[in-house]
Design a protein around this motif. Structure first.
Motif, PDB file in Angstrom:
ATOM      1  N   THR A  69       0.817  -1.218   0.000  1.00 31.13           N
ATOM      2  CA  THR A  69       0.000   0.000   0.000  1.00 31.13           C
ATOM      3  C   THR A  69       0.851   1.268   0.000  1.00 31.13           C
ATOM      4  OG1 THR A  69      -0.155  -0.006   2.411  1.00 31.13           O
ATOM      5  CG2 THR A  69      -1.902  -1.155   1.192  1.00 31.13           C
ATOM      6  N   THR A  70       2.150   1.130   0.219  1.00 33.99           N
ATOM      7  CA  THR A  70       3.063   2.272   0.178  1.00 33.99           C
ATOM      8  C   THR A  70       4.331   1.875  -0.572  1.00 33.99           C
ATOM      9  OG1 THR A  70       4.137   1.685   2.261  1.00 33.99           O
ATOM     10  CG2 THR A  70       2.253   3.192   2.397  1.00 33.99           C
TER      11      THR A  70
ATOM     12  N   LEU B 297       1.616  12.712  -2.039  1.00 35.85           N
ATOM     13  CA  LEU B 297       2.140  11.580  -1.262  1.00 35.85           C
ATOM     14  C   LEU B 297       1.462  11.455   0.095  1.00 35.85           C
ATOM     15  CD1 LEU B 297       5.936  11.933  -2.080  1.00 35.85           C
ATOM     16  CD2 LEU B 297       4.399  10.102  -2.844  1.00 35.85           C
ATOM     17  N   ASP B 298       0.808  12.520   0.547  1.00 34.07           N
ATOM     18  CA  ASP B 298       0.123  12.489   1.840  1.00 34.07           C
ATOM     19  C   ASP B 298      -1.300  11.940   1.757  1.00 34.07           C
ATOM     20  OD1 ASP B 298       2.357  13.560   3.137  1.00 34.07           O
ATOM     21  OD2 ASP B 298       1.679  15.626   2.854  1.00 34.07           O
ATOM     22  N   ILE B 299      -1.789  11.670   0.556  1.00 31.57           N
ATOM     23  CA  ILE B 299      -3.145  11.101   0.420  1.00 31.57           C
ATOM     24  C   ILE B 299      -3.029   9.602   0.696  1.00 31.57           C
ATOM     25  CG2 ILE B 299      -5.164  10.771  -1.047  1.00 31.57           C
ATOM     26  CD1 ILE B 299      -4.062  13.108  -2.793  1.00 31.57           C
ATOM     27  N   PRO B 300      -3.671   9.119   1.749  1.00 32.66           N
ATOM     28  CA  PRO B 300      -3.514   7.705   2.130  1.00 32.66           C
ATOM     29  C   PRO B 300      -4.074   6.732   1.088  1.00 32.66           C
ATOM     30  CG  PRO B 300      -4.581   8.978   3.890  1.00 32.66           C
ATOM     31  CD  PRO B 300      -4.539   9.846   2.667  1.00 32.66           C
ATOM     32  N   PHE B 301      -3.497   5.559   1.065  1.00 27.07           N
ATOM     33  CA  PHE B 301      -3.974   4.454   0.240  1.00 27.07           C
ATOM     34  C   PHE B 301      -5.458   4.235   0.529  1.00 27.07           C
ATOM     35  CE2 PHE B 301      -4.850  -0.020  -0.511  1.00 27.07           C
ATOM     36  CZ  PHE B 301      -4.204  -0.278  -1.705  1.00 27.07           C
TER      37      PHE B 301
ATOM     38  N   LYS C 276      -4.932  22.496   1.342  1.00 27.06           N
ATOM     39  CA  LYS C 276      -3.862  21.884   2.125  1.00 27.06           C
ATOM     40  C   LYS C 276      -2.507  22.502   1.789  1.00 27.06           C
ATOM     41  CE  LYS C 276      -1.636  17.534   2.983  1.00 27.06           C
ATOM     42  NZ  LYS C 276      -1.317  16.274   2.429  1.00 27.06           N
ATOM     43  N   LEU C 277      -2.328  22.864   0.521  1.00 28.67           N
ATOM     44  CA  LEU C 277      -1.070  23.451   0.080  1.00 28.67           C
ATOM     45  C   LEU C 277      -1.007  24.957   0.366  1.00 28.67           C
ATOM     46  CD1 LEU C 277      -0.628  21.492  -3.266  1.00 28.67           C
ATOM     47  CD2 LEU C 277       0.591  21.127  -1.113  1.00 28.67           C
TER      48      LEU C 277
ATOM     49  N   VAL D   2       3.341   8.366  -6.920  1.00 29.20           N
ATOM     50  CA  VAL D   2       2.836   9.666  -6.487  1.00 29.20           C
ATOM     51  C   VAL D   2       1.376   9.650  -6.939  1.00 29.20           C
ATOM     52  CG1 VAL D   2       3.015  12.174  -6.740  1.00 29.20           C
ATOM     53  CG2 VAL D   2       5.092  10.778  -6.641  1.00 29.20           C
ATOM     54  N   PRO D   3       0.466   9.409  -6.003  1.00 22.93           N
ATOM     55  CA  PRO D   3      -0.902   8.989  -6.350  1.00 22.93           C
ATOM     56  C   PRO D   3      -1.847  10.084  -6.841  1.00 22.93           C
ATOM     57  CG  PRO D   3      -0.685   9.165  -3.985  1.00 22.93           C
ATOM     58  CD  PRO D   3       0.678   9.447  -4.562  1.00 22.93           C
ATOM     59  N   CYS D   4      -1.566  10.619  -8.012  1.00 27.13           N
ATOM     60  CA  CYS D   4      -2.451  11.628  -8.584  1.00 27.13           C
ATOM     61  C   CYS D   4      -3.827  11.048  -8.906  1.00 27.13           C
ATOM     62  CB  CYS D   4      -1.818  12.272  -9.811  1.00 27.13           C
ATOM     63  SG  CYS D   4      -1.413  11.122 -11.128  1.00 27.13           S
ATOM     64  N   HIS D   5      -3.911   9.721  -9.017  1.00 28.60           N
ATOM     65  CA  HIS D   5      -5.200   9.085  -9.295  1.00 28.60           C
ATOM     66  C   HIS D   5      -6.170   9.227  -8.121  1.00 28.60           C
ATOM     67  CE1 HIS D   5      -2.730   5.956  -7.357  1.00 28.60           C
ATOM     68  NE2 HIS D   5      -3.877   5.472  -6.883  1.00 28.60           N
TER      69      HIS D   5
END
Length: 156
Positions: free
Chosen positions: A57-58, A79-83, A95-96, A118-121
């Motif tokens: 998951t990471t 990268l801070d968006i959890p699985f 957030k930014l 890097v989970p842009c999805h």
């Protein structure tokens, strides 16, 4: 810079990197699968395969994406968006630190060079819709379902 190509459930992934880290991961509908995997890419290949097998998951291999300072900031935020979770472009902008930067955040998200890792999805529209995805919305849908499968059993 080394490159290898692996088969995934979503197409052929190209992984690019060197001793400084992985600088690019992308997917295409077709292509040649590599016969050998350069040593500097082996950890990334192993971890991506584990992700697709549902065993990871990471990711913890070294990343080295190229981009502007702002793009780097957005990618770090991704990268801070959890699985298994999602957030909206608006949430990410807040957030930014700049809600007015939503279009710039969306643009940087679309230029993410590290597919899946890097989970842009995991970024969706404020209304919950699956908005723009460089790899195609069908891939985005697949990835989100892979990370958060429905546990509902059939009643019939």
């Amino acid at each position: 810079m080394e490159t290898t190509y692996i088969k995934t459930p979503l197409g052929i992934a190209a992984i690019i990197g060197d001793e400084n880290g992985i600088s690019g991961i992308s997917v295409a509908d077709e292509g040649e699968i590599s016969n050998t995997i350069p040593a500097v890419l082996q950890q990334a290949v192993r971890q991506l395969n584990e992700y697709f097998e549902g065993k990871r998951t990471t990711f913890n291999f070294k990343l080295n994406p190229k981009g502007t300072e702002f793009q780097q900031k957005v990618w770090k935020g991704l990268l801070d968006i959890p699985f298994g979770k999602t957030c909206s472009y608006m949430d990410l902008s807040k957030k930014l630190g700049d809600v007015k930067a939503i279009r710039a955040v969306a643009s940087a998200n679309g230029k993410n060079p590290l597919w899946i890792v890097v989970p842009c999805h995991r970024v969706i529209g404020s209304d919950g819709s699956l908005t723009g995805y460089a790899g195609g919305l069908w891939r985005k849908k697949w990835l989100l379902e892979h990370e958060n499968p429905s546990n509902q059993k059939s009643l019939f």
